[in-house]
Design an enzyme around this catalytic site. Structure first.
Site, mmCIF file in Angstrom:
data_model
loop_
_atom_site.group_PDB
_atom_site.id
_atom_site.type_symbol
_atom_site.label_atom_id
_atom_site.label_comp_id
_atom_site.label_asym_id
_atom_site.label_seq_id
_atom_site.Cartn_x
_atom_site.Cartn_y
_atom_site.Cartn_z
ATOM 1 N N LEU A 37 33.458 -18.728 23.614
ATOM 2 C CA LEU A 37 32.850 -17.735 22.731
ATOM 3 C C LEU A 37 33.819 -16.657 22.300
ATOM 4 O O LEU A 37 33.702 -16.084 21.211
ATOM 5 C CB LEU A 37 31.647 -17.069 23.433
ATOM 6 C CG LEU A 37 30.471 -17.976 23.786
ATOM 7 C CD1 LEU A 37 29.439 -17.200 24.600
ATOM 8 C CD2 LEU A 37 29.838 -18.526 22.517
ATOM 9 N N GLY B 271 39.745 -12.729 25.972
ATOM 10 C CA GLY B 271 40.179 -11.388 26.325
ATOM 11 C C GLY B 271 41.576 -11.382 26.898
ATOM 12 O O GLY B 271 42.311 -12.374 26.824
ATOM 13 N N GLY B 272 41.944 -10.240 27.489
ATOM 14 C CA GLY B 272 43.296 -10.102 28.017
ATOM 15 C C GLY B 272 43.554 -10.924 29.258
ATOM 16 O O GLY B 272 44.687 -11.333 29.511
ATOM 17 N N GLY C 248 41.408 -13.716 30.209
ATOM 18 C CA GLY C 248 40.739 -15.007 30.199
ATOM 19 C C GLY C 248 39.762 -15.126 29.048
ATOM 20 O O GLY C 248 39.739 -14.292 28.127
ATOM 21 N N CYS C 249 38.965 -16.176 29.100
ATOM 22 C CA CYS C 249 38.029 -16.500 28.021
ATOM 23 C C CYS C 249 36.585 -16.329 28.479
ATOM 24 O O CYS C 249 36.297 -16.286 29.675
ATOM 25 C CB CYS C 249 38.246 -17.942 27.542
ATOM 26 S SG CYS C 249 39.879 -18.263 26.857
ATOM 27 N N LYS D 13 32.327 -15.198 31.848
ATOM 28 C CA LYS D 13 33.695 -14.712 31.647
ATOM 29 C C LYS D 13 34.578 -15.231 32.779
ATOM 30 O O LYS D 13 34.311 -14.991 33.963
ATOM 31 C CB LYS D 13 33.736 -13.185 31.604
ATOM 32 C CG LYS D 13 35.155 -12.633 31.400
ATOM 33 C CD LYS D 13 35.213 -11.136 31.616
ATOM 34 C CE LYS D 13 34.611 -10.392 30.461
ATOM 35 N NZ LYS D 13 34.835 -8.919 30.582
ATOM 36 N N ASP E 276 37.289 1.874 26.626
ATOM 37 C CA ASP E 276 37.798 0.794 25.759
ATOM 38 C C ASP E 276 36.714 0.347 24.784
ATOM 39 O O ASP E 276 36.472 -0.851 24.618
ATOM 40 C CB ASP E 276 38.272 -0.389 26.613
ATOM 41 C CG ASP E 276 39.168 -1.344 25.807
ATOM 42 O OD1 ASP E 276 39.730 -0.909 24.781
ATOM 43 O OD2 ASP E 276 39.289 -2.510 26.204
#
Length: 335
Positions: free
Chosen positions: A159, A162-163, A165-166, A181, A278
């Site tokens: 989907l 990120g920094g 992982g997926c 995640k 963030d």
């Protein structure tokens, strides 16, 4: 509302009484004259005499009669205007009361929906057990269950990325879809972010904050399981293939308000206050009805829980407050 109705009745009675009082004191069309008996002949002669006028009206009386009619007309007009104003005020108050109740019902329904998702998730799988982490009950899910649900973490189920992982789409039993995640925690920073996000989200329950369903671990890899957000992130909606065509002006305003409500909850209602650090379009997720929810709390901190002098600057350049970037100042303005 009851007070307005009472005022309305009192005003109506007062105006009604005023109207009939003025009508009752209105003088008769002609003056009452008590004269001796006059013969028919003298009356007829007087009627044809040019120097005598019978039943002539008083000019002063005619002026007073017109004044009374004008006064009554003004009273009726003012009463009608007051009735219109009171009716509009009642409608406005009713609309405010109804909209406030509907907003509360929507918020409660969103909370109940999240509760149903979480309870159904926890009750259907024997591989889920509850563990205590800093006083909070968190769901631990067996790795094999997640591996099967994501088809061994196949690329077709990705989907987002990120920094560390997926994020994968997972299909559990009874067609329950969730988001998983996957974090490579070989580095210390990744492991710290994983623990931080699990700890914070386990204590946060709000319609505009993504719901944590559980976590898992396998070797150096960590997994966080969330509710599935069907429309993915705001960043994908704005900069993906559709280029924002699916977002109307009303939907954009709603997304902004949902985001503000989530931040207000973190800053004002969490104790201690939570600072995201963030917040960006890729961390604002959208469900099937385009309700916005904040996500990715790996860099979030609790206000006052860390030494501000030794606080490590974190976040995405372009999305952090300038005071924080230049001076390292942490406050409720920092998102």
């Amino acid at each position: 509302m009851k007070l307005l109705l009472i005022l309305f009745v009192v005003l109506f009675v007062f105006l009604h009484q005023s109207f009939w009082i003025h009508a009752s004191i209105e003088p008769l069309p002609g003056p009452l004259v008590f004269s001796p008996l006059i013969s028919p002949v003298s009356t007829s002669m007087a009627a044809f005499s040019p120097g005598i006028q019978m039943g002539s009206e008083d000019p002063h009386h005619h002026h007073m009669d017109a004044h009374h009619k004008l006064l009554i007309a003004l009273i009726i007009a003012c009463s009608a205007l007051c009735l219109i104003i009171l009716a509009l005020l009642c409608l406005w108050l009713y609309h405010l009361k109804y909209s406030f109740k509907s907003s509360n019902k929507n918020a409660k329904s969103k909370d109940s929906e999240n509760g149903v998702v979480l309870s159904s998730f926890l009750g259907k799988f024997t591989s889920v057990r509850m563990v205590s982490k800093k006083g909070s009950a968190i769901s631990f899910i067996e790795y094999k269950l997640l591996e099967k649900a994501t088809d061994s973490f196949h690329e077709s189920n990705i989907l987002g990325e990120g920094g560390f992982g997926c994020v994968y789409k997972a299909k559990l039993d009874d067609n329950l879809h969730v988001a998983v995640k996957k974090l490579d925690c070989a580095t210390q920073d990744a492991g710290r972010e994983f623990e931080n996000e699990v700890d914070l989200l386990s204590n946060i329950h709000h319609p505009n904050v993504v719901c944590l369903l559980g976590y898992s671990a396998h070797d150096d890899t960590r997994f966080i399981v969330y509710e599935l957000m069907e429309n993915r992130s705001l960043d994908i909606q704005l900069h993906g293939p559709s280029h924002g065509s699916a977002l109307t002006w009303h939907m954009r305003m709603k997304i902004a308000l949902d985001t503000a409500r989530g931040l207000e909850y973190l800053h004002e209602h969490c104790n201690p206050a939570v600072i995201h650090r963030d917040l960006k379009s890729s961390n604002i997720l959208l469900d099937s009805k385009f309700n916005a929810k904040l996500s990715d709390f790996g860099l979030a901190i609790t206000d006052g829980s860390q030494n501000k002098n030794n606080l490590k600057l974190s976040g995405t350049l372009g999305y952090v407050a300038p005071e924080y970037l230049l001076d390292g100042m942490v406050g409720k303005f920092l998102i």
